[in-house]
Write an enzyme that holds these catalytic residues in place. Structure first.
Site, PDB file in Angstrom:
ATOM      1  N   GLY A  56      -1.023   1.161  -8.262  1.00 20.62           N
ATOM      2  CA  GLY A  56      -0.558   1.811  -9.487  1.00 20.62           C
ATOM      3  C   GLY A  56      -1.658   1.754 -10.532  1.00 20.62           C
ATOM      4  N   CYS A  83      -3.499  -3.324  -3.839  1.00 21.09           N
ATOM      5  CA  CYS A  83      -4.174  -3.088  -5.128  1.00 21.09           C
ATOM      6  C   CYS A  83      -3.330  -3.618  -6.292  1.00 21.09           C
ATOM      7  CB  CYS A  83      -4.520  -1.604  -5.258  1.00 21.09           C
ATOM      8  SG  CYS A  83      -5.760  -1.285  -6.523  1.00 21.09           S
ATOM      9  N   TYR A  84      -2.677  -2.747  -7.067  1.00 22.94           N
ATOM     10  CA  TYR A  84      -1.847  -3.267  -8.156  1.00 22.94           C
ATOM     11  C   TYR A  84      -0.744  -4.175  -7.607  1.00 22.94           C
ATOM     12  CZ  TYR A  84       1.132  -3.289 -12.330  1.00 22.94           C
ATOM     13  OH  TYR A  84       1.896  -3.673 -13.405  1.00 22.94           O
ATOM     14  N   HIS A 171      -7.366  -0.003  -0.068  1.00 23.68           N
ATOM     15  CA  HIS A 171      -6.236   0.864   0.297  1.00 23.68           C
ATOM     16  C   HIS A 171      -6.237   1.150   1.798  1.00 23.68           C
ATOM     17  CE1 HIS A 171      -4.718   1.917  -3.732  1.00 23.68           C
ATOM     18  NE2 HIS A 171      -5.930   1.539  -4.092  1.00 23.68           N
ATOM     19  N   GLU A 173      -4.061   2.612   3.444  1.00 21.04           N
ATOM     20  CA  GLU A 173      -3.382   3.882   3.734  1.00 21.04           C
ATOM     21  C   GLU A 173      -4.321   5.088   3.690  1.00 21.04           C
ATOM     22  OE1 GLU A 173      -3.212   2.118   1.023  1.00 21.04           O
ATOM     23  OE2 GLU A 173      -2.816   3.285  -0.787  1.00 21.04           O
ATOM     24  N   ASP A 229      12.606  24.300   9.582  1.00 18.78           N
ATOM     25  CA  ASP A 229      13.593  23.341   9.060  1.00 18.78           C
ATOM     26  C   ASP A 229      15.026  23.776   9.377  1.00 18.78           C
ATOM     27  OD1 ASP A 229      11.321  22.231   8.008  1.00 18.78           O
ATOM     28  OD2 ASP A 229      11.643  22.994   5.987  1.00 18.78           O
ATOM     29  N   LYS A 371       7.667  16.991   7.003  1.00 17.07           N
ATOM     30  CA  LYS A 371       7.584  18.249   7.774  1.00 17.07           C
ATOM     31  C   LYS A 371       7.071  18.039   9.212  1.00 17.07           C
ATOM     32  CE  LYS A 371       7.551  22.894   7.295  1.00 17.07           C
ATOM     33  NZ  LYS A 371       8.611  23.647   6.615  1.00 17.07           N
TER      34      LYS A 371
END
Ligand code: XMP
Length: 515
Positions: A56, A83-84, A171, A173, A229, A371
């Site tokens: 954040g 991180c944060y 990070h 990710e 979808d 998706k």
């Protein structure tokens, strides 16, 4: 997944919160975003087996900065702070954070320190990680130890000495962290003991069970557009309750060439779905007569669609539920600030703008999926590849690709040009590399010469873009020989067109559609 285990991603305002969720799911472990204010009791009720604190933009000492609920440390669920999230863990447990002046942004190398750690299994020395922080650890609380240091001398990872709590300054990710997937897998499987059971077939079994239980003996309607979808929703419903699921497919006259036949052929004939097909094109085209303003076009089509849908549903009778293809990103709403919760789950997402007085309860079987997960589920359900890999198509259809007045003649010109364009992209293997490609009819005529004769005909623009979510896009660099083929075939085969141009605008500053 009858008892669904969840990894909770607590959102402290990171731009990567959704990405963390996706990364966890890539390991076949279900994960969901929660506001940072969520209570420990709620997490326990939801079957949460691991917690990841997102990054954040805040500084832990700033007034109104999002805080970590200390009680989360007492419920015996493993925690990873990113991180944060790491700063919060440190600050809450007796350590201190400091603003480091220049910070670390971009790639860095890290090395282990302080012995073995489950988080670093199979991670090589000097691995590359991606950093983005101004603040860093100054001092750790008494029960923590550093487990990695960056090449810039910053504490890059920490571990609690007796409890399953970890923090990383980098990070994992982000793809630039070379071993990011291994860090996440180590946390999920080595530390938390998660099981990789978030799979398409488990999802389908669970969704079918839930739909069957919820609908009971009742009937439902489902809007079908032929896109991935709604096709997946319709197939799940069919699997659960058979012909008590009524799919409504409304042809508003602005579909692509052969679309009706393709949808009906593959979904009704191929998969046996109970599809009610209505040709309401006359009504729509009448209402759009002489309308030029894009917003007016959209409004007219939206209202007419609601009207048609409601009437059809009423006529089918005895309908208790409306099913729609709401996806997970549709229900994540970014708060975009650091004071309140950065995500808020809407009570429901009214995709089609249907009126409040429609007497149906909603069923949204895909509301937990991204998706690409929908595509995997669709593939498992046996949907044809052409449905699964179809480019997105806007609700108002070709109406927003005919600039200016919509007439049957202009629709036909566009449908024919678009069909040739897509045909060539498929033939040349370009289609699957592109997020969306289509033709746009421009309301001007230009002079040309064909067979020694002067022509004065329409101009077609071709557009092809790459994107991950449609929010931003880059124009696709189609090879010249493919463009050449498109131009030749369109001008030669579509009467009424004598010039073709290619749109080389990104989003921003353009949008994907022209209207
Ligand atoms: P824009 O043009 O806003 O489009 O860059 C982003 C993505 O959204 C699709 N789009 C729509 N989809 N109803 C839809 O279902 C609409 O009214 C609509 N308008 C745009 C567009 O095709 C692109 O994929």
């Amino acid at each position: 997944m009858s008892i669904k285990k969840t990894v909770a991603i607590l959102d402290f305002g990171s731009q990567y919160t959704q990405l963390i969720t996706r990364r966890v799911r890539e390991h076949h472990v279900y994960s969901e975003i929660f506001p940072f204010t969520v209570s420990p009791e709620e997490l326990q009720e939801q079957g949460v087996e691991a917690i990841i604190l997102s990054g954040g933009p805040a500084n832990v000492y700033k007034k109104n900065a999002p805080t970590l609920n200390q009680n989360l440390l007492n419920i015996n669920i493993p925690i990873l702070g990113i991180c944060y999230g790491l700063h919060l863990l440190v600050n809450t447990t007796g350590g201190t954070i400091v603003s480091s002046g220049s910070g670390e942004y971009g790639n860095a190398r890290i090395n282990r320190t302080g012995g073995q750690s489950q988080l670093f299994n199979d991670i090589p020395e000097n691995t590359q990680v991606w950093m983005s922080h101004g603040d860093e650890i100054n001092e750790l609380g008494p029960e923590w130890k550093p487990i990695a240091i960056s090449s810039n001398g910053v504490v890059a990872a920490i571990q609690h000495i007796s409890r399953p709590f970890f923090g990383v300054q980098f990070h994992p990710e982000v793809i630039h962290t070379t071993d990011g997937a291994t860090f996440i897998s180590n946390f999920l499987f080595n530390v938390c003991g998660c099981r990789p059971n978030w799979t398409p077939s488990n999802f389908i079994n669970n969704a079918v069970k839930e739909i069957t239980e919820k609908v009971g003996d009742n009937e439902l309607v489902c809007g079908l557009s032929g896109g991935v979808d709604s096709s997946v929703v319709a197939t799940l419903l069919h699997k659960a309750i058979g012909t008590r699921s009524h799919c409504i497919f409304i042809d508003h006259g602005m579909l692509r060439k052969e679309e009706v036949n393709q949808v009906m052929g593959s979904l009704r004939t191929g998969l046996g779905l109970n599809i009610h097909h209505f040709d309401h094109s006359k009504n729509f085209l009448q209402k759009l007569n002489n309308v030029i303003d894009p917003e007016k076009k959209r409004k007219i089509i939206g209202n007419e669609f609601i009207h048609s849908f409601s009437e059809i549903a009423k006529n089918i009778g005895n309908i208790h539920y409306l099913a729609q293809g709401t996806l997970y990103p549709d229900i994540i709403e970014s708060g975009g600030n650091t004071v309140g919760p950065a995500v808020k789950i809407k009570s429901h997402h009214n995709v089609g703008g249907l009126p409040d007085d429609m007497p149906f309860d909603l069923i949204e079987p895909l509301k937990e999926l991204f998706k690409d997960e929908v595509r995997l589920v669709g593939r498992e359900l046996g949907l044809p590849e052409f449905v699964l890999n179809r480019h997105p198509f806007p609700g108002p259809g070709l109406a927003v690709r005919i600039i200016g007045k919509i007439t049957i003649e202009r629709l036909e010109i566009l449908q024919n040009a678009d069909h040739i364009f897509i045909d060539i992209l498929k033939d040349t293997g370009e289609y699957d590399k592109i997020w969306q490609a289509f033709a746009v009819l421009i309301p001007i005529k230009t002079v040309g010469v064909m067979g020694d004769t002067r022509t004065y005909e329409n101009l077609i623009a071709l557009r092809a873009v790459t994107s991950t979510d449609g929010m931003t896009a880059e124009w696709y660099h189609l090879p010249y020989d493919v463009l050449d083929k498109c131009s030749n075939r369109i001008v030669n085969e579509v009467s009424g067109i004598n010039r073709v141009v290619y749109d080389i605008t990104g989003k921003p500053p353009g949008t994907i559609e022209w209207e």
